[in-house]
Enzyme design. Structure first.
Site, PDB file in Angstrom:
ATOM      1  N   ARG A  95       0.955  -1.194   0.101  1.00 34.50           N
ATOM      2  CA  ARG A  95       0.046   0.037   0.053  1.00 34.50           C
ATOM      3  C   ARG A  95       0.826   1.257   0.021  1.00 34.50           C
ATOM      4  O   ARG A  95       0.484   2.074  -0.895  1.00 34.50           O
ATOM      5  CB  ARG A  95      -0.859  -0.006   1.301  1.00 34.50           C
ATOM      6  CG  ARG A  95      -2.005  -0.984   1.035  1.00 34.50           C
ATOM      7  CD  ARG A  95      -3.295  -0.827   2.239  1.00 34.50           C
ATOM      8  NE  ARG A  95      -3.529   0.616   1.994  1.00 34.50           N
ATOM      9  CZ  ARG A  95      -4.534   0.829   3.037  1.00 34.50           C
ATOM     10  NH1 ARG A  95      -4.586   0.369   4.218  1.00 34.50           N
ATOM     11  NH2 ARG A  95      -5.000   2.128   2.942  1.00 34.50           N
ATOM     12  N   CYS A 141      -8.975   1.804  11.611  1.00 32.70           N
ATOM     13  CA  CYS A 141     -10.180   2.700  11.816  1.00 32.70           C
ATOM     14  C   CYS A 141     -11.342   2.331  10.947  1.00 32.70           C
ATOM     15  O   CYS A 141     -12.419   2.415  11.550  1.00 32.70           O
ATOM     16  CB  CYS A 141      -9.699   4.307  11.621  1.00 32.70           C
ATOM     17  SG  CYS A 141      -9.182   4.593   9.857  1.00 32.70           S
ATOM     18  N   ARG A 167     -10.781   1.530  -0.583  1.00 33.76           N
ATOM     19  CA  ARG A 167     -10.301   2.703  -1.258  1.00 33.76           C
ATOM     20  C   ARG A 167      -9.176   2.483  -1.948  1.00 33.76           C
ATOM     21  O   ARG A 167      -8.313   1.434  -1.952  1.00 33.76           O
ATOM     22  CB  ARG A 167     -10.214   3.980  -0.135  1.00 33.76           C
ATOM     23  CG  ARG A 167      -9.168   3.664   0.776  1.00 33.76           C
ATOM     24  CD  ARG A 167      -8.779   4.934   1.751  1.00 33.76           C
ATOM     25  NE  ARG A 167      -7.751   4.538   2.620  1.00 33.76           N
ATOM     26  CZ  ARG A 167      -7.163   5.339   3.222  1.00 33.76           C
ATOM     27  NH1 ARG A 167      -6.682   6.601   2.601  1.00 33.76           N
ATOM     28  NH2 ARG A 167      -6.445   5.246   4.373  1.00 33.76           N
ATOM     29  N   THR A 217       4.130   7.404  16.820  1.00 34.94           N
ATOM     30  CA  THR A 217       3.781   6.844  18.108  1.00 34.94           C
ATOM     31  C   THR A 217       4.822   6.468  18.568  1.00 34.94           C
ATOM     32  O   THR A 217       5.604   5.682  18.103  1.00 34.94           O
ATOM     33  CB  THR A 217       2.587   6.006  17.888  1.00 34.94           C
ATOM     34  OG1 THR A 217       2.443   5.248  19.426  1.00 34.94           O
ATOM     35  CG2 THR A 217       2.685   4.882  17.368  1.00 34.94           C
ATOM     36  N   SER A 257      -6.744   8.517  17.708  1.00 38.93           N
ATOM     37  CA  SER A 257      -7.949   8.366  18.707  1.00 38.93           C
ATOM     38  C   SER A 257      -8.718   9.635  18.717  1.00 38.93           C
ATOM     39  O   SER A 257      -8.056  10.730  18.425  1.00 38.93           O
ATOM     40  CB  SER A 257      -7.421   7.965  19.831  1.00 38.93           C
ATOM     41  OG  SER A 257      -7.057   9.033  20.617  1.00 38.93           O
ATOM     42  N   GLU A 298      -7.943  12.625  11.082  1.00 36.44           N
ATOM     43  CA  GLU A 298      -8.922  11.192  10.984  1.00 36.44           C
ATOM     44  C   GLU A 298      -8.557  10.426  12.043  1.00 36.44           C
ATOM     45  O   GLU A 298      -7.759   9.957  12.478  1.00 36.44           O
ATOM     46  CB  GLU A 298      -7.904  10.783   9.604  1.00 36.44           C
ATOM     47  CG  GLU A 298      -8.728   9.694   8.863  1.00 36.44           C
ATOM     48  CD  GLU A 298      -8.682   8.356   9.603  1.00 36.44           C
ATOM     49  OE1 GLU A 298      -9.723   8.152  10.358  1.00 36.44           O
ATOM     50  OE2 GLU A 298      -7.767   7.505   9.536  1.00 36.44           O
ATOM     51  N   HIS A 343      -0.704   1.621  11.306  1.00 37.02           N
ATOM     52  CA  HIS A 343      -0.163   1.588  10.244  1.00 37.02           C
ATOM     53  C   HIS A 343       0.991   2.164  10.161  1.00 37.02           C
ATOM     54  O   HIS A 343       1.525   3.297   9.938  1.00 37.02           O
ATOM     55  CB  HIS A 343      -0.892   1.989   8.988  1.00 37.02           C
ATOM     56  CG  HIS A 343      -2.120   1.290   8.809  1.00 37.02           C
ATOM     57  ND1 HIS A 343      -2.317  -0.066   8.371  1.00 37.02           N
ATOM     58  CD2 HIS A 343      -3.726   1.513   9.039  1.00 37.02           C
ATOM     59  CE1 HIS A 343      -3.475  -0.624   8.155  1.00 37.02           C
ATOM     60  NE2 HIS A 343      -4.161   0.306   8.519  1.00 37.02           N
ATOM     61  N   GLU A 376     -15.028   2.084  19.761  1.00 34.89           N
ATOM     62  CA  GLU A 376     -14.092   1.536  18.622  1.00 34.89           C
ATOM     63  C   GLU A 376     -13.384   0.438  19.297  1.00 34.89           C
ATOM     64  O   GLU A 376     -12.402   0.662  20.032  1.00 34.89           O
ATOM     65  CB  GLU A 376     -13.127   2.683  18.077  1.00 34.89           C
ATOM     66  CG  GLU A 376     -12.211   2.113  17.231  1.00 34.89           C
ATOM     67  CD  GLU A 376     -11.332   3.169  16.576  1.00 34.89           C
ATOM     68  OE1 GLU A 376     -11.142   2.945  15.272  1.00 34.89           O
ATOM     69  OE2 GLU A 376     -10.971   4.156  17.340  1.00 34.89           O
TER      70      GLU A 376
END
EC number: 1.2.1.-
Length: 485
Positions: free
Chosen positions: A108, A291, A447, A183, A235, A254, A159, A385
Site C-alpha cells: 500500500r 479505523c 479505497r 507513536t 484516537s 482522521e 499502520h 471503537e
C-alpha cells in the site's frame, strides 16, 4: 521458540532531524507484542528536538522541480518494493501483525508514493476569463498552489508505514517540509522510511522524524509557531485535544470509527457466503486494528440464521499465532492491555445477552477471531471503537429505515459497507448513512490511495485524506491576474 525469534536483533535507532542522527540518554523501548521482548529502542525526545526540526523546516525553501519531486517519490516506491521483506519484518516486530498483513502494508505504501509521484507533475491551477459579464475587464485570473511553512504529522501505531506515507508523500509532492512524530509504540518503521527517502535524493531539510513520549514532545508538535498545518491520525480524545490546542492552525484529523457492514435481506445463499467473506476479512485483517475495520455487522433478521453459520465457519478457518510464521493469518494486537480490554467487552456483551459462538482463548496480546451473535446495539462492544479481531453480529429489523437509524446511532461517522443487489436500496443507504464513505459489496475501508477518505462526527473534522486531497490541504492557493487584451 521459532527461528524468527532466535534471530531477532535489537535495533537502537536515533532520531532523524533534517538528516542528522540525534540521540538522547533516555530511551523508549519498543516491544514485540507476540512475546513482549524488546526489539528496539528510540530516543525519548523532548520539545526542544521538535522545536529544532521545525526551525530547520521553516528556514528551508524547497526548490525541487516537479520532475525532481516525481523522481524522488518513484525511487522511494521502488525501494519499498525492493526491500519489502526487511521493511515488513520491522512492521511485524513492532506491531505484531502477521507477515502477510505487514507485506500488504508495504504494498500500500508503494501505491502511495507511486500515485504521489504521478500526481505531482499535474498542475491543477485554474484560469478565469474576466470578460464574462457587462462589468468585466480584459483580464485573466490565474491560480497557483504554494507550499506551507512547515507541516506537523502525528501518526498512529496501527499502520507504522502507510499512515506515515500518506502524510509524507503528499508533502514532498507539494514541495513542503514536514516533521513526523510517530507513536512511541511503533516508531522504527518511520525512521527506516526517512532513510529510504534521503537515499532517494530528498533534501534532508524537508523531512525530520522525532520520537519520544507524548507528554514530553506532543504539545510542541501542535503549538510550534512555524507549523501551518497539523495532520493527525489516531484516537478521538487526542484528536479533540489537538483541535483545542492548535487554535488557528489548520488541522486534518482522521480519527476513530466503528464501521458497519450491513447485510440486507434480499441476498441469496451464494450472496450471503460472499458477504460472510467480506465480514470476516474486514473484521480481522491487520488484527482488526484499522479505523475502517468491520466493527459491527448489522444483519437483517430474516437472513441472520443463514448468515451467522457462514461467518462462524470462516472465522474458524483463520490461523492465528506467531506473526512471523508465513502460515499465520492473524497475529497479535498492539499489547496485552488492549487484548484484555477487547476481551472484557466481549464478556460484558455476553452478560447483556449476546451469544459467544467462538472464542478459542486469548494468550497475552494474541486475541483470536471471536464471533459474537445477537449483540445488543447499545453494547460497548459495538458502540465504542473495539480495535481488535472481534466479529460482532447485531441483528436488526427487516426495515431499511430502522437499519439506517441504528447504523447512524453511534458517535462515529467514518465509513460503511452494504451488501444488497437492489439498486434502489443501494441509493437509499448511500443517501441515508451519515458517514464519509459508503461501499456497496465491499468492506467499509476499501479505497485506492488517492481517492478522498475521511469521516464526519467523531471520526474527523470533514477534511479528506488520500493523495489528491492531502496535496490540496498541504498548499495555499495564490490568485493573481494579468491584463489580457
Amino acid at each position: 521458540m521459532t527461528n524468527a525469534e532466535v534471530t531477532i536483533a535489537v535495533r537502537h535507532e536515533p532520531m532523524r532531524i533534517a538528516g542528522r542522527l540525534v540521540d538522547t540518554d533516555d530511551r523508549v523501548e519498543v516491544r514485540y507484542p507476540w512475546n513482549d521482548t524488546v526489539v528496539g529502542t528510540v530516543p525519548a525526545g523532548r520539545a526542544e528536538h521538535a522545536r529544532e526540526a521545525f526551525a530547520i523546516a521553516a528556514a528551508y525553501q524547497p526548490k525541487l522541480t516537479r520532475y525532481e519531486r516525481q523522481k524522488i517519490l518513484l525511487a522511494t516506491a521502488e525501494a519499498l518494493a525492493a526491500r519489502k521483506e526487511e521493511i515488513s519484518d520491522v512492521i511485524t516486530l513492532e506491531l505484531g501483525i502477521s507477515k502477510a498483513d505487514s507485506l500488504y502494508e508495504v504494498g500500500r505504501a508503494f501505491d502511495v508514493f507511486t500515485l504521489a509521484g504521478q500526481m505531482c507533475i499535474r498542475d491543477d491551477g485554474e484560469i478565469f476569463s474576466c470578460d464574462l459579464t457587462p462589468h468585466g475587464k480584459a483580464r485573466k485570473i490565474f491560480t497557483m498552489r504554494e507550499p506551507l511553512t512547515a507541516i506537523s504529522a502525528i501518526t498512529p501505531f496501527n499502520h507504522p508505514l502507510n499512515m506515515v506515507a500518506h502524510k509524507v508523500a503528499p508533502a514532498i509532492a507539494t514541495n513542503n517540509c514536514v516533521v513526523v512524530k510517530p507513536t512511541e509504540l511503533t516508531p522504527m518503521t518511520a525512521l527506516l522510511l526517512a532513510d529510504i527517502l534521503y537515499e532517494a535524493g530528498l533534501p534532508p531539510e524537508m523531512l525530520s522524524v522525532v520520537t519520544g513520549w507524548p507528554a514530553d514532545i506532543g504539545m510542541e508538535m501542535i503549538t510550534n509557531p512555524h507549523v501551518d498545518l497539523v495532520t493527525f491520525t489516531g484516537s478521538v480524545p487526542v484528536g479533540k485535544l489537538i483541535a483545542a490546542n492548535a487554535h488557528y492552525k489548520r488541522q486534518v484529523l482522521e480519527l476513530g470509527g466503528n464501521d458497519p457492514l450491513i447485510i440486507l435481506n434480499d441476498l441469496s445463499d451464494d450472496d450471503l457466503a460472499r458477504a460472510a467473506d467480506l465480514a470476516v476479512a474486514g473484521a480481522t485483517k491487520n488484527s482488526g486494528q484499522r479505523c475502517t475495520a468491520v466493527k459491527r455487522i448489522l444483519c437483517q433478521e430474516s437472513v441472520a440464521d443463514r448468515f451467522v453459520p457462514l461467518v462462524l465457519e470462516r472465522a474458524k478457518r483463520l490461523r492465528f499465532g506467531d506473526p512471523m510464521d508465513r502460515s499465520t493469518d492473524l497475529g497479535t494486537v498492539i499489547h496485552e492491555k488492549a487484548a484484555a480490554l477487547f476481551e472484557e467487552r466481549v464478556m460484558r456483551a455476553a452478560e447483556e445477552g449476546a451469544d459467544i459462538l467462538y472464542h478459542p482463548g486469548r494468550s497475552g496480546a494474541l486475541l483470536p477471531p471471536i464471533v459474537v451473535d445477537r449483540v445488543p446495539h447499545q453494547s460497548d462492544l459495538v458502540l465504542e471503537e473495539t480495535f481488535g479481531p472481534i466479529i460482532p453480529i447485531v441483528r436488526v429489523p427487516d426495515d431499511d429505515d430502522a437499519t439506517i437509524t441504528l447504523s447512524n446511532s453511534t458517535a462515529f461517522g467514518l465509513s460503511s459497507g452494504v451488501c444488497t443487489n437492489d439498486y434502489r436500496r443501494m441509493q437509499k443507504y448511500i443517501a441515508g448513512l451519515k458517514v464519509g464513505t459508503v461501499n456497496i459489496w465491499e468492506v467499509p475501508g476499501y479505497r485506492i490511495e488517492m481517492s478522498p477518505f475521511g469521516g464526519i462526527k467523531d471520526s474527523g473534522n470533514g477534511y479528506k485524506e488520500g493523495v489528491i486531497e492531502a496535496m490540496k490541504s498541504f498548499t495555499n492557493v495564490k490568485t493573481f491576474s494579468l491584463p489580457w487584451p
